[in-house]
Design an enzyme around this catalytic site. Structure first.
Site, PDB file in Angstrom:
ATOM      1  N   ARG A  73      66.078 134.277  -2.117  1.00 59.38           N
ATOM      2  CA  ARG A  73      66.393 133.053  -3.175  1.00 59.38           C
ATOM      3  C   ARG A  73      66.931 131.467  -2.335  1.00 59.38           C
ATOM      4  O   ARG A  73      67.425 130.630  -3.027  1.00 59.38           O
ATOM      5  CB  ARG A  73      65.740 133.052  -4.888  1.00 59.38           C
ATOM      6  N   GLY A 102      55.876 131.254  -3.796  1.00 59.58           N
ATOM      7  CA  GLY A 102      55.337 130.673  -5.090  1.00 59.58           C
ATOM      8  C   GLY A 102      55.763 129.430  -5.114  1.00 59.58           C
ATOM      9  O   GLY A 102      56.414 128.791  -4.108  1.00 59.58           O
ATOM     10  N   THR A 105      58.941 128.236  -3.009  1.00 61.14           N
ATOM     11  CA  THR A 105      59.565 128.182  -1.901  1.00 61.14           C
ATOM     12  C   THR A 105      58.522 127.117  -1.711  1.00 61.14           C
ATOM     13  O   THR A 105      58.640 126.759  -0.466  1.00 61.14           O
ATOM     14  CB  THR A 105      58.492 129.237  -1.315  1.00 61.14           C
ATOM     15  N   ASP A 127      52.950 136.009 -10.258  1.00 61.09           N
ATOM     16  CA  ASP A 127      52.915 136.243 -11.559  1.00 61.09           C
ATOM     17  C   ASP A 127      51.700 135.135 -11.646  1.00 61.09           C
ATOM     18  O   ASP A 127      51.253 134.909 -13.225  1.00 61.09           O
ATOM     19  CB  ASP A 127      53.658 134.992 -12.352  1.00 61.09           C
ATOM     20  N   ARG A 162      53.220 156.677 -32.354  1.00 59.55           N
ATOM     21  CA  ARG A 162      54.759 155.710 -32.193  1.00 59.55           C
ATOM     22  C   ARG A 162      54.300 154.379 -32.413  1.00 59.55           C
ATOM     23  O   ARG A 162      52.871 154.900 -31.494  1.00 59.55           O
ATOM     24  CB  ARG A 162      55.554 156.608 -31.290  1.00 59.55           C
ATOM     25  N   MET A 169      56.471 141.474 -16.450  1.00 60.75           N
ATOM     26  CA  MET A 169      56.722 139.913 -16.012  1.00 60.75           C
ATOM     27  C   MET A 169      55.853 138.754 -16.097  1.00 60.75           C
ATOM     28  O   MET A 169      54.727 139.392 -16.416  1.00 60.75           O
ATOM     29  CB  MET A 169      57.364 140.261 -13.968  1.00 60.75           C
ATOM     30  N   GLY A 170      56.281 138.013 -15.448  1.00 59.45           N
ATOM     31  CA  GLY A 170      55.284 136.998 -14.878  1.00 59.45           C
ATOM     32  C   GLY A 170      55.664 135.396 -15.783  1.00 59.45           C
ATOM     33  O   GLY A 170      54.993 134.129 -15.503  1.00 59.45           O
ATOM     34  N   ARG A 171      57.273 135.919 -15.598  1.00 62.05           N
ATOM     35  CA  ARG A 171      58.414 134.403 -15.683  1.00 62.05           C
ATOM     36  C   ARG A 171      57.673 133.543 -16.876  1.00 62.05           C
ATOM     37  O   ARG A 171      57.361 134.195 -17.960  1.00 62.05           O
ATOM     38  CB  ARG A 171      57.450 133.538 -15.180  1.00 62.05           C
TER      39      ARG A 171
HETATM   40  N1  LIG Z   1      61.797 122.326  -6.519  1.00 67.99           N
HETATM   41  C1  LIG Z   1      62.757 122.710  -5.545  1.00 67.99           C
HETATM   42  N2  LIG Z   1      63.255 122.102  -4.147  1.00 67.99           N
HETATM   43  C2  LIG Z   1      63.468 123.444  -3.650  1.00 67.99           C
HETATM   44  N3  LIG Z   1      63.392 123.913  -3.635  1.00 67.99           N
HETATM   45  C3  LIG Z   1      63.340 124.905  -4.321  1.00 67.99           C
HETATM   46  C4  LIG Z   1      62.562 124.292  -5.460  1.00 67.99           C
HETATM   47  N4  LIG Z   1      62.682 125.423  -6.449  1.00 67.99           N
HETATM   48  C5  LIG Z   1      62.869 126.743  -5.693  1.00 67.99           C
HETATM   49  N5  LIG Z   1      62.920 125.931  -4.620  1.00 67.99           N
HETATM   50  C6  LIG Z   1      63.732 127.068  -3.644  1.00 67.99           C
HETATM   51  O1  LIG Z   1      62.778 127.818  -2.767  1.00 67.99           O
HETATM   52  C7  LIG Z   1      63.685 129.351  -3.512  1.00 67.99           C
HETATM   53  C8  LIG Z   1      61.936 130.364  -3.827  1.00 67.99           C
HETATM   54  O2  LIG Z   1      61.223 130.076  -5.577  1.00 67.99           O
HETATM   55  P1  LIG Z   1      61.614 131.215  -6.633  1.00 67.99           P
HETATM   56  O3  LIG Z   1      60.728 129.801  -7.203  1.00 67.99           O
HETATM   57  O4  LIG Z   1      62.720 131.999  -6.434  1.00 67.99           O
HETATM   58  O5  LIG Z   1      60.075 131.951  -6.036  1.00 67.99           O
HETATM   59  P2  LIG Z   1      59.056 131.770  -5.263  1.00 67.99           P
HETATM   60  O6  LIG Z   1      58.834 130.609  -3.868  1.00 67.99           O
HETATM   61  O7  LIG Z   1      58.518 132.920  -5.439  1.00 67.99           O
HETATM   62  O8  LIG Z   1      58.466 130.885  -6.833  1.00 67.99           O
HETATM   63  C9  LIG Z   1      64.322 129.266  -5.146  1.00 67.99           C
HETATM   64  O9  LIG Z   1      65.302 130.005  -4.730  1.00 67.99           O
HETATM   65  C10 LIG Z   1      64.798 127.879  -4.479  1.00 67.99           C
HETATM   66  O10 LIG Z   1      65.601 128.524  -3.376  1.00 67.99           O
HETATM   67  O1  LIG Z   2      64.335 139.275  -9.069  1.00 70.64           O
HETATM   68  P1  LIG Z   2      63.834 138.656  -9.495  1.00 70.64           P
HETATM   69  O2  LIG Z   2      64.960 137.563  -8.981  1.00 70.64           O
HETATM   70  O3  LIG Z   2      64.945 139.884 -10.848  1.00 70.64           O
HETATM   71  O4  LIG Z   2      62.843 137.412 -10.323  1.00 70.64           O
HETATM   72  C1  LIG Z   2      62.237 137.680 -11.828  1.00 70.64           C
HETATM   73  C2  LIG Z   2      61.266 137.044 -11.431  1.00 70.64           C
HETATM   74  O5  LIG Z   2      60.824 137.307 -10.459  1.00 70.64           O
HETATM   75  C3  LIG Z   2      58.762 137.638 -10.494  1.00 70.64           C
HETATM   76  O6  LIG Z   2      58.581 138.678 -10.977  1.00 70.64           O
HETATM   77  C4  LIG Z   2      57.733 136.607  -9.518  1.00 70.64           C
HETATM   78  O7  LIG Z   2      58.466 136.068  -9.292  1.00 70.64           O
HETATM   79  P2  LIG Z   2      58.639 134.742  -8.420  1.00 70.64           P
HETATM   80  O8  LIG Z   2      56.500 134.946  -7.947  1.00 70.64           O
HETATM   81  O9  LIG Z   2      58.565 133.102  -8.552  1.00 70.64           O
HETATM   82  O10 LIG Z   2      59.269 134.954  -7.341  1.00 70.64           O
HETATM   83  C5  LIG Z   2      58.748 137.519 -12.096  1.00 70.64           C
HETATM   84  O11 LIG Z   2      57.950 137.661 -13.238  1.00 70.64           O
HETATM   85  C6  LIG Z   2      60.224 137.515 -12.691  1.00 70.64           C
HETATM   86  O12 LIG Z   2      60.640 136.839 -13.779  1.00 70.64           O
HETATM   87 MG   LIG Z   3      58.936 130.750  -8.810  1.00 72.17          MG
END
Ligand SMILES: Nc1ncnc2c1ncn2[C@@H]1O[C@H](COP(=O)(O)OP(=O)(O)O)[C@@H](O)[C@H]1O
Ligand SMILES: O=P(O)(O)OC[C@H]1O[C@](O)(COP(=O)(O)O)[C@@H](O)[C@@H]1O
Ligand SMILES: [Mg+2]
Length: 341
Positions: A73, A102, A105, A127, A162, A169-171
């Site tokens: 990340r 996602g 990124t 998600d 029970r 998950m799913g944020r």
């Molecule tokens: N708004 C943003 N602008 C620039 N970089 C970002 C932003 N949001 C996230 N990032 C960077 O991209 C990385 C990956 O994003 P993350 O949300 O963790 O996963 P995903 O790309 O799967 O959604 C983050 O940990 C961060 O370092």
């Molecule tokens: O692996 P980590 O850092 O604990 O993150 C958990 C998060 O990543 C996910 O599995 C996937 O999220 P992203 O696609 O944004 O990376 C979410 O559903 C969950 O909240």
């Molecule tokens: Mg994300």
């Protein structure tokens, strides 16, 4: 030979390797391109941690879970920023990057594109919360895994009379909960888009019990009961400073047991949902997205993302993907809610 770099960033998800294979095969067969991979997402780009990606390196990988390149990340706008990314492309003789990730990124990819770095995005997340694409690959696999797990919870729940709670998950989106809950016949599906009260959940649970069923509740990690505002996130922040979700299932376990008097057990499915092999659907979708990403790069369509529209793969501006999170609509929730209780 023209060359492209590939990176995978953010949470891994089933199907990432199929994208890599699709891109490498399509690039070589159609355009004669070469490829390198960056290890661990943007970290590999900033630190020039590069692996060659010849055709033989992607043999048979579309069925493998995870990502052969590793992920992180890391934020590319820090630790050297755009200058370091540009230098990495120049040193490796790359015409551009294919960034598989996602919304985080892709937000970083957009910021880099705005400063003249050539990037094409491929939407990735279990998600399914990205705008401008009908489905993300990885989602179908996560739902399949969650559904199989919930089916298992149901048989043990029925034996012991029970109430079983499965936390998925799913944020901030309830897609995995909605689909796995519907597939497994849950008596209540709790999603962040539609807060409901503890009283309402208890009513659904007791009505299922009164019909002789073992109540089954599927809860999304960011669900907060009506009036409670923020999602339950007692585990601090992730590397990007966002709350680490998870644990609402256990909280509901105590509360529902008290309000209903029914013995209750919660299971947090966690990263099980993100691991393992992609479903056939995800392999096909991911392969098509990989092929299309190379075509977008070949056309010079930098700053775009490949996406699924109906059954077609199209190219859209990254800004469309980032405009807003794709969350569960009220209509989809109401459709599912007919089956609750
Ligand atoms: N708004 C943003 N602008 C620039 N970089 C970002 C932003 N949001 C996230 N990032 C960077 O991209 C990385 C990956 O994003 P993350 O949300 O963790 O996963 P995903 O790309 O799967 O959604 C983050 O940990 C961060 O370092
Ligand atoms: O692996 P980590 O850092 O604990 O993150 C958990 C998060 O990543 C996910 O599995 C996937 O999220 P992203 O696609 O944004 O990376 C979410 O559903 C969950 O909240
Ligand atoms: Mg994300």
């Amino acid at each position: 030979m023209k060359k492209l770099g590939i990176l995978t960033s953010g949470g891994d998800c089933p199907g990432v390797n199929a994208v890599i294979r699709g891109a490498v095969l399509g690039g070589e067969v159609v355009h004669g391109y070469g490829f390198v991979g960056f290890r661990d997402g943007w970290r590999g780009v900033l630190e020039q941690d590069v692996v060659p990606l010849p055709r033989r390196s992607v043999r048979g990988i579309s069925r493998l879970g995870g990502t052969i390149l590793g992920t992180s990340r890391t934020n590319p706008l820090e630790g050297g920023g755009t200058g370091a990314v540009r230098e990495s492309l120049r040193r490796n003789g790359l015409m551009g990057l294919i960034a598989i990730g996602g919304e985080g990124t892709l937000a970083a990819a957009k910021a880099l594109c705005d400063q003249g770095v050539n990037v094409v995005g491929v939407p990735k997340t279990i998600d399914n919360d990205l705008g401008a694409t009908d489905y993300t690959f990885g989602f179908d696999s996560a739902v399949q895994t969650a559904t199989e797990a919930i089916d298992r919870l149901r048989t043990t729940g029925e034996s012991h009379h029970r109430c079983m709670i499965a936390e998925v998950m799913g944020r901030n989106a309830g897609w995995i909960a909605l689909h796995s809950g519907m597939a497994s016949g849950a008596h209540a599906i709790l999603i962040p888009e539609h807060p409901v009260s503890l009283d309402q959940i208890s009513t659904w649970v007791m009505s299922a019990r009164d019909r002789g069923r073992a109540p089954l509740v599927v809860v999304a990690e960011a669900f907060a009961p009506e009036g409670q505002g923020t999602p339950y996130a007692p585990r601090g922040l992730d590397t990007f400073g966002r709350p680490r979700l998870g644990g609402i299932g256990r909280l509901l376990e105590q509360q529902l047991q008290e309000t209903t008097g029914i013995e209750t057990r919660a299971t947090v499915l966690g990263h099980i949902q993100r691991g393992g092999e992609p479903t056939a659907y995800d392999r096909v979708l991911a392969t098509r997205l990989g092929l299309a990403a190379v075509e977008a790069a070949a056309n010079g369509s930098w700053g775009t993302m490949v996406s699924l529209r109906g059954t077609d793969i199209v190219t859209v501006g990254l800004e469309l993907a980032l405009g807003s999170l794709k969350v569960v609509s009220e209509a989809r929730y109401k459709e599912a809610a007919v089956l609750f209780g």
